[in-house]
Write an enzyme that holds these catalytic residues in place. Structure first.
Site, short mmCIF file in Angstrom:
data_model
loop_
_atom_site.label_atom_id
_atom_site.label_comp_id
_atom_site.label_asym_id
_atom_site.label_seq_id
_atom_site.Cartn_x
_atom_site.Cartn_y
_atom_site.Cartn_z
N LYS A 32 0.87 -1.00 0.10
CA LYS A 32 0.11 0.08 0.01
C LYS A 32 0.79 1.22 -0.13
O LYS A 32 1.79 1.34 0.95
CB LYS A 32 -0.77 0.10 1.14
CG LYS A 32 -1.95 1.24 1.25
CD LYS A 32 -2.75 1.04 2.32
CE LYS A 32 -2.17 1.74 3.79
NZ LYS A 32 -2.08 3.13 3.60
N ASP A 58 -3.42 4.47 -1.72
CA ASP A 58 -4.33 4.91 -0.71
C ASP A 58 -3.93 6.60 -0.46
O ASP A 58 -3.33 6.89 0.40
CB ASP A 58 -3.96 4.11 0.65
CG ASP A 58 -4.47 4.76 1.98
OD1 ASP A 58 -5.70 5.22 1.77
OD2 ASP A 58 -4.16 4.25 2.90
N LYS A 60 -6.88 8.49 -0.51
CA LYS A 60 -8.21 9.16 -0.10
C LYS A 60 -8.77 10.48 -0.66
O LYS A 60 -8.78 11.16 -0.07
CB LYS A 60 -8.08 9.11 1.78
CG LYS A 60 -7.74 7.93 2.28
CD LYS A 60 -7.59 8.16 3.85
CE LYS A 60 -7.07 7.01 4.49
NZ LYS A 60 -5.77 6.59 4.24
N ASP A 63 -12.59 15.79 -3.00
CA ASP A 63 -12.34 17.02 -3.62
C ASP A 63 -13.73 17.16 -4.38
O ASP A 63 -14.79 16.43 -4.46
CB ASP A 63 -11.16 17.14 -4.47
CG ASP A 63 -10.58 18.77 -4.66
OD1 ASP A 63 -11.59 19.53 -5.13
OD2 ASP A 63 -9.37 18.66 -4.65
N THR A 116 -10.20 4.59 10.99
CA THR A 116 -10.02 3.72 12.32
C THR A 116 -9.43 4.26 13.25
O THR A 116 -9.69 3.95 14.57
CB THR A 116 -9.51 2.29 11.91
OG1 THR A 116 -8.44 2.68 11.05
CG2 THR A 116 -9.95 1.23 11.19
N ARG A 200 2.74 -0.18 10.86
CA ARG A 200 3.74 -0.27 12.01
C ARG A 200 3.90 -1.79 12.71
O ARG A 200 5.30 -1.70 12.87
CB ARG A 200 3.47 0.71 13.10
CG ARG A 200 3.30 2.25 12.48
CD ARG A 200 2.74 3.32 13.14
NE ARG A 200 1.18 2.96 12.92
CZ ARG A 200 0.40 4.03 13.65
NH1 ARG A 200 0.92 5.09 14.36
NH2 ARG A 200 -0.76 3.91 13.05
O1 C5P Z 1 0.49 1.39 10.88
P1 C5P Z 1 -0.83 1.14 10.91
O2 C5P Z 1 -1.02 -0.55 10.62
O3 C5P Z 1 -1.52 1.49 11.99
O4 C5P Z 1 -1.30 1.49 9.56
C1 C5P Z 1 -2.45 1.64 9.05
C2 C5P Z 1 -2.56 2.22 7.50
O5 C5P Z 1 -3.71 2.08 7.08
C3 C5P Z 1 -1.86 3.51 7.51
O6 C5P Z 1 -1.42 3.57 6.20
C4 C5P Z 1 -3.15 4.60 7.26
O7 C5P Z 1 -3.02 5.64 6.49
C5 C5P Z 1 -4.34 3.52 6.51
N1 C5P Z 1 -5.52 3.65 6.91
C6 C5P Z 1 -6.33 3.64 8.28
N2 C5P Z 1 -7.61 3.90 8.47
C7 C5P Z 1 -8.59 3.91 7.25
C8 C5P Z 1 -7.87 3.92 6.14
C9 C5P Z 1 -6.49 3.87 5.88
O8 C5P Z 1 -5.53 3.38 9.28
N3 C5P Z 1 -9.59 4.27 7.62
#
Ligand code: C5P
Length: 222
Positions: A32, A58, A60, A63, A116, A200
């Protein structure tokens, strides 16, 4: 299961991205590319990464409808496998995005329902996610980004083939950081999530490939 795991390459630059890609090798099928990496490196790096992996862009988009449709067209021309918009952009924007995506039948277009990381109470998040999922489906999108906690309700409302992509994945007592509605990989699979997004917990692991393998193992357990 490795085809359902997406690693969020939230790293600073191409050097780190390519090192992580090589370290993960074939443990995962999807990478991603989000805001940090795309702002730093742009489409050139996406072209390199797509030689070995499927790519979820990703960014998002949120606009006016015309601008979002043009951005979707650019994503399709770049050859990514999945791209997203924010459902908060509303019906006209979602429909314009879907119309632009139709020119690229192999590209999946999905909508973020509720982040989330959003601190709103779980029942409010679920109601809003359901409402936005329904709207996204009516506008012709292929699925949504949501938390694991909303997957079953969205599948019940929109049907099993409507895709759910779930970030907020943590396991084994990992730090949730800024995420609020989290779940572990087996719960995500059990709930019916089509794709799990992990950043992460893999990127910051002392052995990222082992962390990715553990995520896949837990997915199998689900
Ligand atoms: O590091 P972590 O596992 O929290 O990363 C989650 C990834 O998913 C990040 O790149 C974040 O931008 C993306 N994301 C998210 N929640 C969303 C959409 C995308 O955490 N609703």
């Amino acid at each position: 299961m490795k085809n359902r795991l997406m690693v969020a390459l939230d790293v600073a630059d191409a050097e780190h991205a390519l090192a992580m890609r090589d370290c993960l090798a074939d443990t995962v099928a999807w990478l991603k590319v989000g805001l940090r990496l795309f702002v730093a490196e742009g489409p050139e790096l996406v072209r390199v990464l797509r030689q070995t992996h499927r790519i979820f862009l990703d960014l998002k988009f949120h606009d006016i409808p015309n601008t979002v449709a043009q951005a979707i067209d650019s994503a399709g021309a770049l050859g990514v496998d999945m791209v997203n918009v924010h459902a908060q952009g509303g019906e006209a924007m979602l429909c314009a995005a879907a119309e632009a995506a139709a020119a690229y039948p192999d590209m999946r277009l999905i909508a973020v329902t509720v982040l989330t990381s959003d601190p709103m109470p779980g029942d409010e998040a679920r109601a809003l996610a359901l409402q936005r999922a329904r709207l996204a489906q009516q506008c012709g999108l292929h699925g949504v980004v949501c938390s694991v906690h909303e997957v079953a309700a969205i599948k019940a409302l929109c049907g099993a083939s409507f895709l759910t992509v779930t970030p907020g994945i943590r396991w084994g007592g990992q730090d949730v950081q800024d995420q609020k509605r989290v779940a572990d990989p087996s719960a995500a699979v059990k709930a019916g999530s089509d794709y799990l997004v992990v950043g992460r917990p893999i990127l910051h692991a002392s052995d990222p490939a082992a962390a990715a393998r553990e995520a896949v193992r837990l997915m199998h357990a689900g």
